[in-house]
Design a protein around this motif. Structure first.
Motif, mmCIF file in Angstrom:
data_model
loop_
_atom_site.group_PDB
_atom_site.id
_atom_site.type_symbol
_atom_site.label_atom_id
_atom_site.label_comp_id
_atom_site.label_asym_id
_atom_site.label_seq_id
_atom_site.Cartn_x
_atom_site.Cartn_y
_atom_site.Cartn_z
ATOM 1 N N TYR A 1 0.810 -1.218 0.000
ATOM 2 C CA TYR A 1 0.000 0.000 0.000
ATOM 3 C C TYR A 1 0.850 1.278 0.000
ATOM 4 N N ILE B 1 -0.609 4.881 1.017
ATOM 5 C CA ILE B 1 -1.926 5.467 0.710
ATOM 6 C C ILE B 1 -2.770 5.770 1.958
ATOM 7 N N GLY B 2 -2.445 5.135 3.080
ATOM 8 C CA GLY B 2 -3.186 5.379 4.322
ATOM 9 C C GLY B 2 -4.545 4.705 4.356
ATOM 10 N N ILE B 3 -5.174 4.755 5.511
ATOM 11 C CA ILE B 3 -6.489 4.086 5.683
ATOM 12 C C ILE B 3 -7.484 5.114 6.213
ATOM 13 N N ILE C 1 -10.447 -3.184 9.470
ATOM 14 C CA ILE C 1 -9.354 -3.829 8.720
ATOM 15 C C ILE C 1 -8.905 -5.162 9.320
ATOM 16 N N TYR D 1 -11.809 -8.296 4.908
ATOM 17 C CA TYR D 1 -12.124 -6.871 4.763
ATOM 18 C C TYR D 1 -11.008 -6.180 4.003
ATOM 19 N N ARG D 2 -11.404 -5.471 2.995
ATOM 20 C CA ARG D 2 -10.426 -4.678 2.246
ATOM 21 C C ARG D 2 -11.018 -3.302 2.025
ATOM 22 N N THR D 3 -10.218 -2.281 2.162
ATOM 23 C CA THR D 3 -10.758 -0.920 1.978
ATOM 24 C C THR D 3 -11.017 -0.691 0.484
ATOM 25 N N SER E 1 -7.895 -0.009 -1.552
ATOM 26 C CA SER E 1 -7.073 -1.152 -1.959
ATOM 27 C C SER E 1 -7.773 -1.953 -3.052
ATOM 28 N N GLY F 1 -7.585 -9.685 2.130
ATOM 29 C CA GLY F 1 -8.177 -9.241 3.394
ATOM 30 C C GLY F 1 -8.068 -10.253 4.518
ATOM 31 N N GLY G 1 -4.719 -11.095 5.876
ATOM 32 C CA GLY G 1 -3.458 -10.849 6.609
ATOM 33 C C GLY G 1 -3.684 -10.246 7.985
ATOM 34 N N LEU G 2 -4.442 -9.122 8.044
ATOM 35 C CA LEU G 2 -4.611 -8.452 9.339
ATOM 36 C C LEU G 2 -5.482 -9.269 10.307
ATOM 37 N N SER G 3 -6.364 -10.112 9.772
ATOM 38 C CA SER G 3 -7.163 -10.950 10.700
ATOM 39 C C SER G 3 -6.257 -11.998 11.338
ATOM 40 N N THR H 1 0.833 5.002 7.191
ATOM 41 C CA THR H 1 0.215 4.182 8.239
ATOM 42 C C THR H 1 1.285 3.689 9.204
ATOM 43 N N PHE I 1 1.740 0.952 12.353
ATOM 44 C CA PHE I 1 1.233 -0.127 13.226
ATOM 45 C C PHE I 1 2.150 -0.225 14.451
#
Ligand code: ADP
Length: 489
Positions: A388, A415-417, A425, A430-432, A435, A447, A449-451, A474, A476
């Motif tokens: 991203y 690109i940020g969220i 996310i 879930y994908r924004t 993306s 969607g 990876g983060l889960s 972004t 984390f």
């Protein structure tokens, strides 16, 4: 037969056996000692008769016997029921009773073993038996001891006659029968009382097993209803068993949920690519076969969707595998900086277009997480940062220490969220919109990876924060417990 009945039966059987053995033992011991005592009494009586009658010092006849008994005043007052077998002279004499106990009778015989005196009416009984031998005989149906003895003269040189003593044990047998009845009665009452106590106490012991059994049966009949739990607080092995069973149910329910989610996710996510592939195939079979342009386009689109499906399936399998690993993972510590350096090196190979800026405050930092899972977590973050980011290809990684935690920060300038997306996310699939629009997912992620990251963070008691600004980047932030402070996970 129920467990309760079996236990009551076995324990009652044992109790009955023990009680009976003890009763019989007590009876036979008292029997032996009473018998010994009675035998002694018979011998004593016979000895007294021998001693006294030997005073006559001449072969016994009715005459000298009568003389002796009268002169020694051992003749009792006349009694109607007493007889002599022969001769009127003795008809009313009861002399010899002087030596006898109430339960004894006696006969006297001359040297030729002819009866000359008796206190007993029963003719069957009057025969002289073997000498000096205590035997058990019966008189008028009464059981008792019989002892026949010779009577010597004073110098003990000749036998002047014989005596026979019958010692009735009627009293003893009556007593024994009463005792047996009493003991049987007592045994029956005791057994009934113990039976009641056992029945209720075993029932209360087995109560927790019954409730566990009821629950197991319910779950066996309703396998989908896995929310029920056993509530046993007996403080013993049954409570332990119930806890184990509850944990087992937790695991089964967890697996069940996982399976359900997996199936619904799979069917939901696969529906679109399958529909697209089917659409293209329909189109081809109808009119596209002969148009090389449509053929090429459809094949390309189908290949693309098949590739997406493949990625999706891999991601989903990975996520399922992770759940299982987390519950069984044994290794729980890792040197964070080693893993960070390794992951960064890997990415330098795959994405050399990025500038990886690394800051590690102090080495070594041992954290309470398995190295495999930390690597997975870091790879997801760095992978997203590369995916991203487009214009500013800088990824900053820092590892610092607080009191209880190691703090890992992965920062990109991509690109940020959007704020509203930040809460979602970590949900699976879930994908924004951003993306999606960029269609990065088709090549890299779907969607998941983060889960996976969220599962890892929860399992290892880490803290997770995300800061993001559209077109700025972004960040984390993950706080991982240090080894010494938090050894139990
Ligand atoms: P994906 O496989 O789609 O990357 P993830 O679960 O890893 O799935 O991420 C979920 C969504 O969160 C992504 O689709 C993306 O929109 C957003 N996202 C994750 N990381 C970043 C990042 N570093 N910058 C911008 N957006 C991100």
């Amino acid at each position: 037969m129920s467990l309760r009945k079996k236990m009551v039966l076995v324990s009652m059987g044992l109790f009955f056996l023990i009680l009976t053995i003890f009763t019989l033992l007590a009876l036979s011991i008292s029997n032996v000692s009473v018998f010994k005592h009675e035998q002694k009494t018979v011998r004593e009586t016979a000895r007294l008769i021998q001693m006294n009658i030997s005073e006559i010092n001449a072969p016994l006849t009715q005459d000298n016997l009568t003389d002796y008994l009268q002169s020694n005043q051992v003749l009792d007052p006349i009694r109607q029921h007493t007889i002599l077998t022969e001769g009127a002279d003795f008809a009313n004499s009861h002399s010899i009773l002087h030596f006898l106990y109430a339960n004894q009778t006696a006969c006297l015989y001359n040297a030729d073993k002819n009866l000359i005196f008796t206190t007993n009416l029963d003719e069957n009984y009057q025969k002289l038996g073997p000498l000096n031998k205590l035997v058990t005989g019966s008189k008028n149906g009464q059981k008792g001891f019989v002892l026949n003895v010779p009577i010597y003269n004073k110098n003990k040189t000749a036998i002047i006659g014989y005596a026979k003593v019958f010692h009735s044990l009627e009293f003893y047998y009556n007593l024994k029968n009463k005792m047996i009845l009493l003991l049987i009665g007592l045994e029956v009452i005791t057994i009934l009382v113990v039976l009641l106590i056992m029945y209720y106490s075993i029932g209360s012991f087995l109560k927790p097993i019954h409730s566990l059994h009821k629950l197991m049966r319910y779950i066996a009949q309703n396998p989908k209803d896995l929310h029920m739990r056993s509530d046993v607080h007996s403080g013993d092995e049954i409570e332990e068993l119930s806890n184990i069973f509850n944990k087992m149910l937790d695991r089964i329910a967890e697996q069940n949920d996982l399976q359900q989610r997996f199936i619904s996710d799979v069917s939901h996510e696969l529906r679109t690519p399958v529909a697209i592939i089917m659409g293209h195939l329909d189109m081809l079979s109808r009119w596209g076969k002969n148009d090389p342009e449509i053929l090429q386009e459809s094949l390309e689109a189908s290949r693309h969707e098949a590739h997406r499906m493949n990625l999706m399936i891999n991601d989903m399998l990975e996520s399922i595998g992770l759940k299982n690993q987390l519950s069984t993972s044994k290794e729980k510590t890792c040197s964070l900086e080693t893993v960070i350096k390794m992951v960064v090196n890997n990415f330098k190979m795959v994405r050399p277009d990025f500038d990886y800026q690394l800051y590690i405050e102090k080495e070594p930092i041992l954290a309470a997480i398995s190295s495999q899972h930390f690597e997975q977590l870091l790879t997801i973050l760095v992978d997203n940062a590369t995916k991203y980011s487009s214009d500013h290809k800088i990824i900053q990684l820092s590892l610092t220490l607080s009191l209880d935690y190691a703090i890992l920060i992965v920062k990109d300038y991509g690109i940020g969220i959007e704020k509203e997306d930040l809460n979602h996310i970590f949900e699976r699939f879930y994908r924004t919109d951003k993306s999606r629009n960029r269609d990065i997912g088709s090549a890299t992620g779907l969607g998941i990876g983060l889960s996976i990251l969220n599962d890892l963070v929860t399992a290892y008691h880490c803290q997770l924060e995300v800061e993001s600004e559209i077109h700025v980047g972004t960040k984390f932030i993950i706080k991982i417990p240090l080894v010494n402070k938090n050894e139990k996970i």
